[in-house]
Design an enzyme around this catalytic site. Structure first.
Site, PDB file in Angstrom:
ATOM      1  N   TYR A  45     -28.168  14.891 -27.359  1.00 56.25           N
ATOM      2  CA  TYR A  45     -28.747  15.414 -25.922  1.00 56.25           C
ATOM      3  C   TYR A  45     -29.734  16.628 -26.147  1.00 56.25           C
ATOM      4  O   TYR A  45     -30.204  17.022 -25.208  1.00 56.25           O
ATOM      5  CB  TYR A  45     -27.264  16.147 -25.313  1.00 56.25           C
ATOM      6  CG  TYR A  45     -26.241  15.376 -25.296  1.00 56.25           C
ATOM      7  CD1 TYR A  45     -26.476  14.073 -24.828  1.00 56.25           C
ATOM      8  CD2 TYR A  45     -25.139  15.851 -25.169  1.00 56.25           C
ATOM      9  CE1 TYR A  45     -25.504  12.987 -24.436  1.00 56.25           C
ATOM     10  CE2 TYR A  45     -23.912  14.984 -24.759  1.00 56.25           C
ATOM     11  CZ  TYR A  45     -24.259  13.589 -24.440  1.00 56.25           C
ATOM     12  OH  TYR A  45     -23.072  12.683 -23.868  1.00 56.25           O
ATOM     13  N   LYS A  74     -21.079   6.311 -36.272  1.00 58.54           N
ATOM     14  CA  LYS A  74     -21.134   4.811 -36.166  1.00 58.54           C
ATOM     15  C   LYS A  74     -22.214   4.519 -37.528  1.00 58.54           C
ATOM     16  O   LYS A  74     -23.186   4.323 -37.271  1.00 58.54           O
ATOM     17  CB  LYS A  74     -22.132   4.542 -34.911  1.00 58.54           C
ATOM     18  CG  LYS A  74     -21.232   4.372 -33.590  1.00 58.54           C
ATOM     19  CD  LYS A  74     -20.357   3.035 -33.758  1.00 58.54           C
ATOM     20  CE  LYS A  74     -20.812   1.832 -33.367  1.00 58.54           C
ATOM     21  NZ  LYS A  74     -20.189   0.891 -33.475  1.00 58.54           N
ATOM     22  N   ASP A  85     -16.290   3.415 -31.959  1.00 58.39           N
ATOM     23  CA  ASP A  85     -15.668   2.632 -30.983  1.00 58.39           C
ATOM     24  C   ASP A  85     -14.172   2.346 -31.468  1.00 58.39           C
ATOM     25  O   ASP A  85     -13.301   2.075 -30.604  1.00 58.39           O
ATOM     26  CB  ASP A  85     -16.253   1.180 -30.928  1.00 58.39           C
ATOM     27  CG  ASP A  85     -16.949   0.577 -32.423  1.00 58.39           C
ATOM     28  OD1 ASP A  85     -16.839   1.480 -33.355  1.00 58.39           O
ATOM     29  OD2 ASP A  85     -17.081  -0.570 -32.716  1.00 58.39           O
ATOM     30  N   ASP A 134     -18.247  13.864 -26.558  1.00 59.33           N
ATOM     31  CA  ASP A 134     -18.096  13.919 -25.214  1.00 59.33           C
ATOM     32  C   ASP A 134     -17.383  12.883 -24.354  1.00 59.33           C
ATOM     33  O   ASP A 134     -16.346  13.070 -23.669  1.00 59.33           O
ATOM     34  CB  ASP A 134     -19.606  13.828 -24.561  1.00 59.33           C
ATOM     35  CG  ASP A 134     -19.840  14.169 -23.290  1.00 59.33           C
ATOM     36  OD1 ASP A 134     -19.038  14.577 -22.529  1.00 59.33           O
ATOM     37  OD2 ASP A 134     -20.979  13.842 -22.619  1.00 59.33           O
ATOM     38  N   ASP A 141     -12.865  13.014 -23.586  1.00 60.89           N
ATOM     39  CA  ASP A 141     -12.374  12.856 -22.142  1.00 60.89           C
ATOM     40  C   ASP A 141     -11.113  11.755 -22.378  1.00 60.89           C
ATOM     41  O   ASP A 141     -10.176  11.608 -21.454  1.00 60.89           O
ATOM     42  CB  ASP A 141     -13.364  12.298 -21.276  1.00 60.89           C
ATOM     43  CG  ASP A 141     -14.068  13.354 -20.652  1.00 60.89           C
ATOM     44  OD1 ASP A 141     -13.877  14.486 -20.994  1.00 60.89           O
ATOM     45  OD2 ASP A 141     -14.791  13.063 -19.455  1.00 60.89           O
TER      46      ASP A 141
END
Ligand code: NAD
Length: 370
Positions: free
Chosen positions: A143, A194, A227, A251, A255
């Site tokens: 970001y 990852k 993942d 992020d 959630d």
């Protein structure tokens, strides 16, 4: 009572002032019943600040936030300010505070209260007693990384670019928070990236492992691909204690974890900066939800996320874990008694207003402290 524990309250817009109103009452309760006093200051932020000062957060408030032991933030934004220029939108106030305070560690606990077990999207046996902590790196990664932007590379063809960048010190400082948290909890850490497809992920993994080996050899660390972590969070969430990850993956994963617990009105968060030589950290505590303009001013907002954010401030900024536990136990008892704001309403339960939920919590606190 006099105290050197300083709190800056920034209620903000929409339901922010309503839910913060209940925090005031709990602060007052702590002062009277537990002799835990705070120096409380209040300020404007978001649309409320824009209306008065033409900016979503005044320099003076940022200075006060830097001087305070903890900032409690309500919520900002609403339709009244939707058409403002991007630079003065209410949300910029929160972003500026996060940036100037250098709050790089975002803590989002996912806790399932027994009374709300049926509001989770997962089966009760998977979430009963769930208590995990998602720790998201908040000021680095994709970001913020350079280069970024959109460029025209030929007629009708553009290239959009964002860059994942982490340095060893950025990985280590959020890693230290993860291991310190684990020490006070069940005692293990999952580090998520990852590493299989991203060089920065490979480095994150190596640096986390080296930090653990060097400074926290007693804390087991497990490395997991993002993942797989997403899958494991909905398959067997109780396998986690502290899950630390990058800005982007955090992020998303925070959630997912939030929805294991039911409603937005129940979710607290903390954002912490670096510790200084005395161990003091800048810190901002806020509910995960926004300003909920659809219910603002109607006494319908659930104040629990805000109250649990205050409990996090007690635990992480003031080392008052017993007092934080009191609030959390009070919330659990209020829910067990069947009291519900609209957002968590279930068959057979009794509806209460924001104020009614605050009243019930204060009564439970009285009983717990008797
Ligand atoms: P929201 O979180 O404000 O509301 C989403 C839904 O959840 C609404 O139906 C709302 O009524 C409900 N809800 C949220 N909190 C609740 C509570 N405590 N009790 C009961 N119900 C609750 O998100 P949104 O509608 O997408 O955004 C509304 C405004 O808030 C926008 O201006 C947005 O930019 C802003 N926002 C601010 C923050 C923040 O201040 N940190 C975060 C998210 C959104």
């Amino acid at each position: 009572m006099a105290s050197n524990k300083s709190l800056l309250l920034l209620p903000g817009d929409g339901i922010g002032p309503e839910v913060m109103g209940e925090v005031y009452r709990v602060i007052d309760w702590f002062d009277r019943r537990r002799a835990v006093g705070f120096d409380v200051k209040e300020g404007l932020v978001g649309g409320a600040s824009y209306d008065k000062y033409g900016t979503p957060v005044a320099d003076e408030i940022v200075d006060q936030a830097m001087q305070s032991d903890a900032v409690l933030f309500g919520a900002v934004g609403g339709p009244k300010w939707d058409n403002l220029d991007f630079s003065v939108k209410p949300e910029r106030g929160l972003l500026r505070l996060r940036k100037d305070m250098d709050l790089f560690a975002n803590l989002r606990p996912a806790i399932v209260f027994d009374g709300l077990i049926d509001t989770s999207s997962l089966k009760p046996e998977l979430v009963r007693g769930l208590d995990i902590m998602i720790l998201r790196e908040l000021t680095g990664g994709i970001y913020f990384g350079e280069p970024r932007g959109v460029e025209e590379i030929s007629e009708g063809e553009r290239r959009g670019i964002n860059t994942e960048v982490y340095t060893t010190s950025e990985v280590e400082r959020v890693g230290r928070v993860a291991f310190e948290l684990a020490k006070k909890r069940k005692g293990f850490v999952h580090s998520v990236e990852k590493a299989n497809v991203m060089e920065s992920g490979q480095m994150w993994r190596e640096d986390m492992q080296a930090l653990r080996d060097r400074e926290f050899p007693e804390i087991p660390i497990h490395h997991m691909y993002a993942d797989n972590a997403a899958m494991q969070l909905v398959r067997q969430p109780k396998q986690f204690d502290v899950l630390v990850t990058t800005n982007l993956f955090g992020d998303i994963l925070s959630d997912i974890a939030a929805m294991l617990t039911g409603s937005l009105g129940m979710l607290p968060s903390a954002s912490l900066g670096a510790a200084d030589a005395t161990g003091r950290r800048l810190a901002l505590y806020e509910p995960v939800h926004g300003s909920a303009p659809d219910i603002a001013g109607q006494g319908k907002a659930n104040p629990i996320a805000m109250l649990l954010s205050f409990a996090m401030a007690l635990r992480y900024s003031f080392d008052l874990s017993e007092d934080a536990n009191l609030i959390e136990a009070g919330v659990a008892k209020t829910l067990d008694a069947g009291l519900r704001t609209d957002d968590i309403m279930q068959n057979g339960m009794a509806g209460v207003s924001t104020r009614g939920m605050g009243d019930a919590l204060l009564q439970e606190l009285d009983k717990l402290a008797a």
